[in-house]
Scaffold this motif. Structure first.
Motif, PDB file in Angstrom:
ATOM      1  N   LEU B 463      10.779  26.580  22.292  1.00 12.21           N
ATOM      2  CA  LEU B 463      11.778  27.608  22.049  1.00 12.21           C
ATOM      3  C   LEU B 463      11.156  28.901  21.543  1.00 12.21           C
ATOM      4  CD1 LEU B 463      14.692  25.615  20.423  1.00 12.21           C
ATOM      5  CD2 LEU B 463      14.692  26.805  22.602  1.00 12.21           C
ATOM      6  N   GLU B 471      13.168  28.761  31.241  1.00  6.55           N
ATOM      7  CA  GLU B 471      13.874  27.617  30.675  1.00  6.55           C
ATOM      8  C   GLU B 471      13.257  26.321  31.164  1.00  6.55           C
ATOM      9  OE1 GLU B 471      16.246  30.124  28.637  1.00  6.55           O
ATOM     10  OE2 GLU B 471      16.136  27.939  28.413  1.00  6.55           O
ATOM     11  N   TRP B 478      18.817  21.202  24.889  1.00  5.06           N
ATOM     12  CA  TRP B 478      19.093  21.641  23.527  1.00  5.06           C
ATOM     13  C   TRP B 478      20.256  22.624  23.499  1.00  5.06           C
ATOM     14  CZ3 TRP B 478      18.718  26.640  21.700  1.00  5.06           C
ATOM     15  CH2 TRP B 478      18.817  26.794  20.309  1.00  5.06           C
ATOM     16  N   ALA B 479      20.246  23.566  24.446  1.00  2.00           N
ATOM     17  CA  ALA B 479      21.311  24.562  24.458  1.00  2.00           C
ATOM     18  C   ALA B 479      22.671  23.883  24.553  1.00  2.00           C
ATOM     19  CB  ALA B 479      21.120  25.533  25.617  1.00  2.00           C
ATOM     20  N   ALA B 480      22.739  22.828  25.351  1.00  2.00           N
ATOM     21  CA  ALA B 480      24.024  22.149  25.505  1.00  2.00           C
ATOM     22  C   ALA B 480      24.412  21.379  24.248  1.00  2.00           C
ATOM     23  CB  ALA B 480      23.972  21.210  26.708  1.00  2.00           C
ATOM     24  N   THR B 481      23.437  20.690  23.657  1.00  3.80           N
ATOM     25  CA  THR B 481      23.806  19.883  22.492  1.00  3.80           C
ATOM     26  C   THR B 481      24.105  20.747  21.286  1.00  3.80           C
ATOM     27  OG1 THR B 481      21.496  19.641  21.851  1.00  3.80           O
ATOM     28  CG2 THR B 481      22.451  17.878  23.169  1.00  3.80           C
ATOM     29  N   SER B 482      23.555  21.947  21.218  1.00  4.57           N
ATOM     30  CA  SER B 482      23.788  22.707  19.996  1.00  4.57           C
ATOM     31  C   SER B 482      25.207  23.240  19.915  1.00  4.57           C
ATOM     32  CB  SER B 482      22.775  23.839  19.856  1.00  4.57           C
ATOM     33  OG  SER B 482      22.852  24.663  20.975  1.00  4.57           O
ATOM     34  N   ILE B 483      25.940  23.205  21.017  1.00  8.69           N
ATOM     35  CA  ILE B 483      27.352  23.528  20.853  1.00  8.69           C
ATOM     36  C   ILE B 483      28.187  22.303  21.150  1.00  8.69           C
ATOM     37  CG2 ILE B 483      27.373  26.007  21.202  1.00  8.69           C
ATOM     38  CD1 ILE B 483      27.809  25.431  24.171  1.00  8.69           C
ATOM     39  N   SER B 484      27.634  21.206  20.754  1.00  4.15           N
ATOM     40  CA  SER B 484      28.251  19.888  20.888  1.00  4.15           C
ATOM     41  C   SER B 484      28.797  19.592  22.270  1.00  4.15           C
ATOM     42  CB  SER B 484      29.332  19.655  19.833  1.00  4.15           C
ATOM     43  OG  SER B 484      30.024  20.815  19.553  1.00  4.15           O
ATOM     44  N   GLN B 485      28.187  20.160  23.264  1.00  2.98           N
ATOM     45  CA  GLN B 485      28.581  19.761  24.613  1.00  2.98           C
ATOM     46  C   GLN B 485      27.705  18.608  25.049  1.00  2.98           C
ATOM     47  OE1 GLN B 485      28.206  23.329  26.862  1.00  2.98           O
ATOM     48  NE2 GLN B 485      30.338  23.897  26.527  1.00  2.98           N
ATOM     49  N   PHE B 486      27.874  17.519  24.356  1.00  4.02           N
ATOM     50  CA  PHE B 486      26.972  16.405  24.612  1.00  4.02           C
ATOM     51  C   PHE B 486      27.068  15.894  26.033  1.00  4.02           C
ATOM     52  CE2 PHE B 486      25.087  16.034  20.656  1.00  4.02           C
ATOM     53  CZ  PHE B 486      26.025  16.233  19.670  1.00  4.02           C
TER      54      PHE B 486
END
Lengths: 343, 525, 339
Positions: B463, B471, B478-486
Motif C-alpha cells: 500500500l 493495484e 483490502w479496499a473491499a474489506t475496509s468498508i466491510s464489503q466482505f
C-alpha cells in the motif's frame, strides 16, 4: 533445468507484457503537463471516492492519480516523505490525521473564498484544511433489546452497571480515538481517564472495526455501540437486508455527539496547486455534496444541504464545541487508553 | 637448477579455503541492504533519546504484549513443528491412505493469506477470538514451512541405520526419535523458525481475532504517533525479540550430516490398519486449513458473481505476479552470496550476517514499508513509488524464506566438487556457474517460489510503496474489506488463492539433480 | 614429463600440524603410491600438490616450475593436474559426455578427444547417460576419463578404488596402471591398502604422522623395511626377540641355542617361515586361515612364541599338528631403542 527456464519464461513474458502497458510508474505522469495530473493520497475508501474522482476528471480533464490507504498511515507516510512527497492533496477520513500534517507545517493555506460556505468550526483556523463531509458519532442500539427511552442520554450513562458487557467500542479505530481526544479537550485529561477507567471496568466488548460492532449489535451479541452514523447503512447494504439497529443521539452538547469531518488539504510541496484547488471546488460544489449525502450517507457541512435520510439536520445535531484540528493529539489519547486498559 | 616462478599474476586467493573477495563484498552489500529498515528504526527511535526508549520498554503494556507475542510465536513454532513433522513423516515414510494426493497438495496452505483464513473462520463462527484460535490459525497457515523441507530430507536419509535399529528391536517410534529425527532436525527447525518469525510479524489474523500482540501495539502507535519515534522504538524491540528467537534456533539446531555411505534410501513403513486413520487425520487437517477458507470464498464469490469483472481480475493478477516476480528475483540475488559463504565455505562470519536476514523477517510490513518510504522519498526519488522499490521491499520482507532453501540445497553438494572442477581448469566463478549453481537450481527455485507466493499476499508495504495507480489482488481485497464489503472481497481473495496455488504446488515437485545425487528406492517391508 | 619436487612442506589444518617438514621427489612418468594409515596426512599431501590447500612453508615444484612457495601459490586451475577423489565426484547434472569434456575448451577437437577417452576406458555408448544411471565401476571410469581429458602432467588419485567392490578393483587397477603408463603421466596414488600400493606402483612412499619415513621400489620397501612400523605398513610381519653379540652374531629362537635376553628384534615375513614334518617338531599348529591360493598358519614355537607361516596351496596341515618351523630369508635385526 529446461523446465525451470520455461516456467520462468511464461510467467515473465505474460506479466511483463500486460503490466508494462498499464502505466505503472510515476515517471509517465512526470512527462505529462504538470498541472494536468494531481496526486491524491486518500484516506477515503476507493470504492466510495473513485466515482467522484472520475466525474471530476470528466468535467475538468484533470487526471487524478489516487493512492488509497488508512488516513493515519498515509499521514505517517507523508510525514516520512517530507518535502519530497509526491502528494498534491491529502484527503483525510478524519480531522486528526490532517491536523497532524497542519501541525508539522506541511500544508499550504487555502483561499477562503473557495470554501466560504463551510462553517468555520469545520475548517482549520489557519485555513490549512477544509472539512468536506461530516461524520457523526452516535450510539447505535439494538431495537429489540433496547427501547428508545432506555438509550443512554449522556456518555456517562454508558458506564452504568446496567450496560455491563453490552457495549461495543473500537478502541484502535481513529474515530473512537478522536472522540476520546475531544473528551480530553472539553473535560480535561483527569476526567477523561476517570471515565475511561469506569468504562473499562464495565467490560466493554472491543472490536477492530465499527462495522463489526454494528454486526454484533444486529446479532444480539451486544446492545449498544459507539460508532459513526453511517455504519448502519453500510452494514445493512453489505448484508443485503434490514438490520435491528438504529442510531441514537446523546443530549445536546454531550461530547458523545462529536461530529468529525473528512478533510481536504493541499501539500506545501505540491506544484499543482491550481488543479488541486479545482478539486476542492468540485468536492464542495452542491451536486457533489448532494451525491455524498446520497451515496455515503454522510453529512454535508454546507448548511443549506439536506442531511442524509433519517438523520437530524446539522444544526439540530447539537454537537459539542470542539476544536477539530486539535484532535491530532492522539498519542496522548492512546496513552490514556492504555492506562485504562482499553488499548 | 633454475627455478622459474609459475604464473603468479592470478594468485588472488591463497587456497581453495580462502574466500573469493567478491563474494565477501557481495554479502556485505546484501547485508547492508537488508539492514536498512533496522537502521531506520535506530535513527528514528534515537530522536527522543535512550531514556525514552527505556521508558517505553518498561511500560506494562509493552511487556504484556511482548510476552503475548513471544508466547504466540513459540506456540506457533511448536505447533507448526509437530504438525509439519507429523505430516511430512506420514507422507514420506508410510503408506498412508491417499498419500500421493496429499503429497501434491502439501504446500497449498501457503497460498492463502493468513488473514483470509481468519476471515473465513469468522464468517462461519463470528464469536471466535483470542490466543488459542490465533495460534491455531497461524499453525494451520505456516506448517508447510516445516513440512516441505522435512519431507525433502526424509526422502534422502539412508535406511541402513534404520534397518540396524529395527533389527536391534527398536519400535518404529523409537527408530524415528533416535535415528531419523537427529538427521532431519535441522530442516524442521529452520522451518519452525520461519513460522515463529511469521507469527511475530503477522497482523491480519491477530487483529481479526482481537489478540493484543506486540505487532498490534506497533500498528496502533503508527496510526496515532505522527511522531514516529515511539513506533520505531517498538520496532527495535521487536528486532531484539526476534534476535532471541533466532539465536535459540541456532542453539538447538545441530549440524547437517547426510551420511552418504549407502545407496539405499527411503524405506516406507507399512502401517496397515492405521493408514486409514492417518489418512483421515490428514483430511481433517487440510480441511481445516484449506477446505474451510475455500468453501467460504467460493460461496461468497458465487453470491456476488454478477458483479465480478473478470477482465479486471486478470489484469490485477498480472500486476500482482509481475511485481512478485521481481521481488522474488531480487531476494534470490540478495540471498545467494551469503548462502554460498555459509554452505560452501562454512564461514562463521557469514553465519553472523545471516542473523540480520532472519531478524528482518520478523518486522511487520508496515515497518519495512515506512523505512523504505523514508529512504525512498529522501534519497531515491527516482525509484520511489515505482515497482522496483516495491520489489525491493518484498525482497527484504521475505529473503529469509529464500535463504533457508538455497542454503540447505547448497549444503548437500559434496565438498570436493569445487576441487574437482578447479583441477579441471575452471576458476572459482566458472565453478560456481558451471557446477555449483546448476546443481543447486532446484533449491534456488524453491526459495524463489516461496518469496513469490509471500509477495503476492503482502499488503501493508504494498500500500505504501506501490506506484499510485498500480493495484494488486491484495490491495483490491483490502479496499473491499475496509468498508466491510466482505462479500465483494471474496472474488479477489479467491483469485489470490487460486493464483498463489500454482507456485505453491510447484514447491513440492521432485527435482532432477536430486535424483542423481541419490538413487531412490522405495521399499515396502 | 613432469617430476614433482616437494621440499620441507609444512601444512597446518586449523590447529593441527598435518604435514611436518615433508620432502619428496617424484620422478617424472613414474607411478608413486603414498601408503599410510588414516590420519597420517596423505590426502593433505595430495591436496597440497593439487593446490587445494596452502602450506605454511616449504616449496612444491613441477619440473622446476614453482607451484607453491611459502603461502603464495599457483591456483589449482592453472596447475594442470588431474584429480580423482575418493567417490569420483561426478557432476550429477551433466551427462557422461559433458562430464568428460568438462575440462576441455570447446573446440572441434573436443568431441574427438571424448570419444577417444571413452573407448580407452571402455565406456562406449554411454555418452548421454547420467551418473546416477551408471554402475560403480562405470562411474569410476568416467572419473578417470574426465581427469585424463585435458592431458594433465600429473594425476592425483585419492583412494579412488575404495568404493569399488573387490573383484572389479583388480581389473580396474590393471586398466588404470596401463593407461597411465601409456600416456606417460606422472601419478601419485594415495591409499591405505598395501596390496594396491605394491601392485600398482613404481615407487612406494611410506608415510606416518605427516612425514615420509621410507621410499623405494615395492620390492625394496617390502624386503627392507627401515623399521618395525614400516614393516607392518607393507605386509604381515613377525617380531621375534633377538640378541646381537659384540661380534655381530645374531641369535634368536630360530638359531641353535635359545636366548634368555634380547637387545633387539628380528622382523620376519610369514612366507619366510617354512613348515616341515620332521622327527623333532618345535611347533604346534594353533589355527589356519585359508585364503584360497594360500594359507596363514598360526603356530606356537617351543611353547613360547606365537608365529605365523604363509603356506601355498594345497595345504595338508591341520590344527594341532606338530611340525618343524624354520626361518629362511634375510636376517633383519633392529636394535632396541635405548629409552
Amino acid at each position: 533445468m529446461r523446465k525451470y527456464k520455461s516456467i520462468f519464461g511464461v510467467i515473465l513474458l505474460s506479466t511483463f507484457l500486460t503490466a508494462c502497458s498499464s502505466g505503472t510508474t510515476t515517471s509517465q505522469s512526470e512527462t505529462e503537463n504538470l498541472e494536468k495530473t494531481i496526486t491524491v493520497y486518500s484516506g477515503r475508501n476507493e470504492n466510495f471516492i473513485k466515482p467522484f474522482f472520475d466525474e471530476f476528471e470528466q468535467n475538468t480533464g484533470i487526471k487524478i492519480q489516487a493512492r488509497y490507504g488508512d488516513s493515519a498511515e498515509l499521514a505517517a507516510q507523508i510525514l516520512e516523505e517530507g518535502p519530497n512527497s509526491p502528494a498534491d492533496v491529502f484527503l483525510s477520513q478524519d480531522a486528526g490525521a490532517i491536523g497532524a500534517l497542519a501541525d508539522k507545517k506541511l500544508l499550504s493555506p487555502i483561499d477562503k473564498q473557495i470554501f466560504k460556505l463551510v462553517p468555520n468550526k469545520f475548517t482549520d483556523p489557519n485555513n490549512l484544511w477544509v472539512g468536506i463531509t461530516g461524520r457523526a458519532r452516535v450510539i447505535s442500539f439494538n431495537t429489540d433489546l433496547v427501547s428508545q427511552n432506555e438509550v443512554p442520554k449522556t456518555i456517562d450513562e454508558i458506564v452504568n452497571a446496567k450496560w455491563k458487557s453490552k457495549v461495543g467500542i473500537a478502541p484502535t479505530n481513529a474515530s473512537f480515538q478522536s472522540f476520546v481526544t475531544a473528551m480530553r479537550q472539553i473535560r480535561g485529561d483527569e476526567a477523561t481517564i476517570s471515565w475511561l477507567k469506569q468504562l473499562a471496568s464495565n467490560d466493554p466488548q472491543k472490536f477492530e472495526k465499527n462495522s463489526q460492532i454494528v454486526e454484533a449489535i444486529d446479532a444480539n451479541v451486544i446492545s449498544l455501540g459507539l460508532v459513526n452514523h453511517y455504519y448502519i447503512y453500510e452494514v445493512s447494504d453489505s448484508l443485503g437486508r434490514e438490520i435491528n439497529v438504529k442510531n441514537g443521539f446523546f443530549a445536546a452538547g454531550d461530547v458523545g455527539n462529536l461530529l468529525n469531518v473528512s478533510a481536504f488539504g493541499v501539500l506545501q510541496s505540491s506544484t499543482n496547486t491550481k488543479s488541486s484547488l479545482q478539486l476542492l471546488e468540485y468536492l464542495l460544489s452542491e451536486p457533489t455534496q448532494q451525491k455524498f449525502v446520497k451515496d455515503t450517507s454522510e453529512y454535508s457541512l454546507i448548511p443549506s444541504i439536506n442531511p442524509p435520510k433519517d438523520m437530524p439536520k446539522l444544526v439540530e445535531l447539537q454537537i459539542p464545541n470542539v476544536l477539530l484540528g486539535q484532535l491530532s493529539d492522539v498519542s496522548k489519547t492512546q496513552e490514556l487508553l492504555i492506562e485504562a486498559g482499553l488499548l | 637448477m633454475i627455478s622459474t616462478l609459475g604464473d603468479f599474476s592470478q594468485t588472488k586467493s591463497k587456497s581453495l579455503s580462502a574466500v573469493p573477495k567478491t563474494l565477501i563484498v557481495a554479502s556485505l552489500f546484501s547485508t547492508f541492504l537488508v539492514l536498512i529498515p533496522i537502521l531506520y528504526l535506530i535513527i528514528r527511535s534515537n530522536e527522543k533519546g535512550f531514556s525514552y526508549f527505556l521508558s517505553l520498554l518498561f511500560r506494562i503494556r509493552t511487556l504484556e504484549t511482548l510476552f503475548i507475542s513471544l508466547s504466540l510465536s513459540l506456540t506457533v513454532a511448536l505447533g507448526a513443528l509437530f504438525l509439519g513433522v507429523y505430516i511430512a513423516s506420514l507422507l514420506a515414510k508410510t503408506n498412508t491412505f491417499l498419500r500421493r494426493f496429499f503429497i501434491i497438495i502439501m504446500p497449498l496452505p501457503l497460498a492463502i493469506p493468513s488473514y483470509v483464513i481468519a476471515y473465513s473462520y469468522l464468517a462461519i463462527f463470528p464469536n471466535l477470538q483470542g490466543f488459542w484460535i490465533s495460534a491455531a490459525i497461524l499453525i494451520l497457515a505456516t506448517f508447510p514451512f516445516v513440512a516441505i523441507p522435512t519431507f525433502a530430507f526424509l526422502r534422502k536419509i539412508n535406511i541402513d541405520q534404520e534397518e540396524v535399529a529395527r533389527s536391534l528391536g527398536l519400535k518404529p517410534f523409537q527408530v524415528f526419535y533416535r535415528i531419523i529425527w537427529p538427521q532431519i532436525r535441522v530442516a524442521s527447525f529452520a522451518g519452525a523458525l520461519l513460522s515463529a518469525l511469521y507469527a511475530i510479524s503477522e497482523f491480519g489474523t491477530v487483529s481479526f481475532m482481537r489478540l493484543d500482540t506486540f505487532t498490534r501495539v506497533i500498528y496502533t502507535t503508527y496510526r496515532a504517533s505522527f511522531d514516529r519515534s515511539a513506533a520505531a522504538s517498538l520496532g527495535l524491540m521487536l528486532i531484539l525479540v526476534s534476535l532471541v528467537v533466532v539465536l535459540l534456533e541456532k542453539n538447538r539446531r545441530g549440524k547437517i550430516s547426510l551420511s552418504s555411505t549407502s545407496k539405499n534410501y527411503g524405506s516406507v513403513f507399512n502401517i496397515k490398519k492405521a493408514r486409514y486413520l492417518a489418512g483421515i487425520s490428514l483430511i481433517v487437517l487440510y480441511f481445516l486449513s484449506i477446505g474451510i477458507p475455500a468453501y467460504v470464498l467460493i460461496t461468497r464469490s458465487f453470491r456476488v458473481r454478477a458483479e465480478i469483472n473478470f477482465f479486471e481480475i486478470v489484469f490485477l493478477t498480472l500486476n500482482t505476479s509481475w511485481v512478485a516476480f521481481l521481488g522474488a528475483c531480487l531476494s534470490v540475488i540478495l540471498a545467494l552470496p551469503i548462502a554460498i559463504l555459509i554452505s560452501r565455505f562454512k564461514s562463521k562470519f557469514a553465519q553472523t550476517l545471516e542473523a540480520s536476514f532472519l531478524v528482518t523477517h520478523a518486522l511487520p510490513g508496515v515497518v519495512i514499508g515506512l523505512s523504505l518510504v523514508a529512504i525512498g522519498a529522501k534519497y531515491l526519488d527516482g525509484i520511489y513509488q515505482t515497482l522496483y522499490l516495491l520489489a525491493f521491499a518484498y525482497a527484504l520482507l521475505f529473503v529469509a524464506n529464500s535463504l533457508g532453501s538455497i542454503r540447505s540445497n547448497l549444503e548437500k553438494i559434496p565438498q570436493n566438487f569445487e576441487e574437482v572442477s578447479r583441477s579441471l581448469g575452471q576458476n572459482y566463478y566458472a565453478t560456481l556457474r558451471k557446477v555449483i549453481l546448476p546443481i543447486a537450481t532446484p533449491g534456488i527455485f524453491s526459495g524463489w517460489l516461496l518469496v513469490f507466493v509471500s509477495a503476492m499476499k503482502e499488503l501493508p508495504a504494498t500500500l505504501m510503496l506501490k506506484p499510485t495507480s498500480f493495484e494488486t489482488l491484495s490491495t483490491s481485497l483490502w479496499a473491499a474489506t475496509s468498508i466491510s464489503q466482505f462479500a465483494q472481497a471474496a472474488p479477489y481473495a479467491l483469485s489470490l488463492v487460486l493464483v498463489a496455488s500454482i507456485p505453491s504446488y510447484l514447491l513440492n515437485r521432485p527435482n532432477v539433480a536430486e535424483k542423481s545425487l541419490i538413487s531412490e528406492n522405495l521399499k515396502y517391508d | 614429463m613432469t617430476d614433482i619436487k616437494i621440499d620441507g612442506l609444512n601444512v597446518d589444518l586449523g590447529e593441527n600440524k598435518v604435514l611436518k617438514n615433508l620432502s619428496l621427489l617424484i620422478p617424472s612418468q613414474k607411478f608413486i603410491s603414498v601408503l599410510g594409515p588414516s590420519g597420517c596426512g596423505k590426502s593433505t599431501l595430495l591436496r597440497s600438490i593439487a593446490g587445494f590447500v596452502a602450506p605454511k612453508s616449504g616449496t612444491i615444484r613441477f619440473s622446476s616450475t614453482l607451484m607453491s612457495v611459502s603461502s603464495v601459490q599457483v591456483p589449482p586451475e592453472r596447475r594442470n593436474v588431474g584429480y580423482v577423489p575418493q567417490e569420483g565426484a561426478l557432476f550429477p547434472h551433466l551427462s557422461v559426455e559433458k562430464n568428460i569434456s568438462f575440462g576441455l575448451a570447446k573446440s572441434k577437437q573436443t568431441q574427438k578427444r571424448v570419444k577417444e577417452l571413452m573407448e580407452l576406458m571402455n565406456l562406449s555408448n554411454l555418452e548421454k547417460r547420467f551418473p546416477h544411471q551408471l554402475s560403480g565401476g562405470q562411474q569410476f571410469r568416467v572419473a578417470i576419463a574426465r581427469a585424463l581429458a585435458p592431458a594433465p602432467n600429473v594425476m592425483l588419485l585419492d583412494e579412488p578404488f575404495s568404493s569399488i567392490d573387490a573383484q572389479l578393483r583388480e581389473e580396474l587397477r590393471h586398466e588404470v596402471k596401463k593407461i597411465l603408463t601409456e600416456t606417460k603421466t606422472t601419478t601419485v596414488l594415495v591409499t591405505h591398502d598395501r596390496e594396491e600400493s605394491l601392485v600398482m606402483s613404481d615407487l612406494v612412499a611410506l608415510m606416518r604422522n605427516g612425514q615420509i619415513v621410507q621410499i623405494g621400489s615395492p620390492q625394496d620397501v617390502y624386503n627392507n623395511p627401515a623399521g618395525l612400523d614400516m614393516a607392518f605398513s607393507t605386509g604381515d610381519a613377525l617380531i621375534i626377540p633377538a640378541l646381537k653379540s659384540e661380534d655381530g652374531e645374531i641369535q634368536s629362537i630360530f638359531s641353535n641355542y635359545a636366548i634368555n635376553k634380547n637387545n633387539g628384534n628380528l622382523i620376519i615375513r610369514p612366507e619366510e617361515i617354512i613348515i616341515s614334518k620332521s622327527s623333532s617338531p618345535n611347533a604346534k599348529i594353533l589355527d589356519i586361515e585359508y585364503f584360497g591360493h594360500d594359507a596363514l598358519v598360526h603356530l606356537i614355537l617351543n611353547n613360547s612364541i606365537k608365529i605365523s607361516s604363509r603356506v601355498s596351496a594345497p595345504v595338508f596341515l591341520k590344527i594341532g599338528d606338530e611340525v618343524t618351523a624354520q626361518q629362511i630369508g634375510p636376517i633383519r635385526f633392529f636394535e632396541n631403542k635405548v629409552s
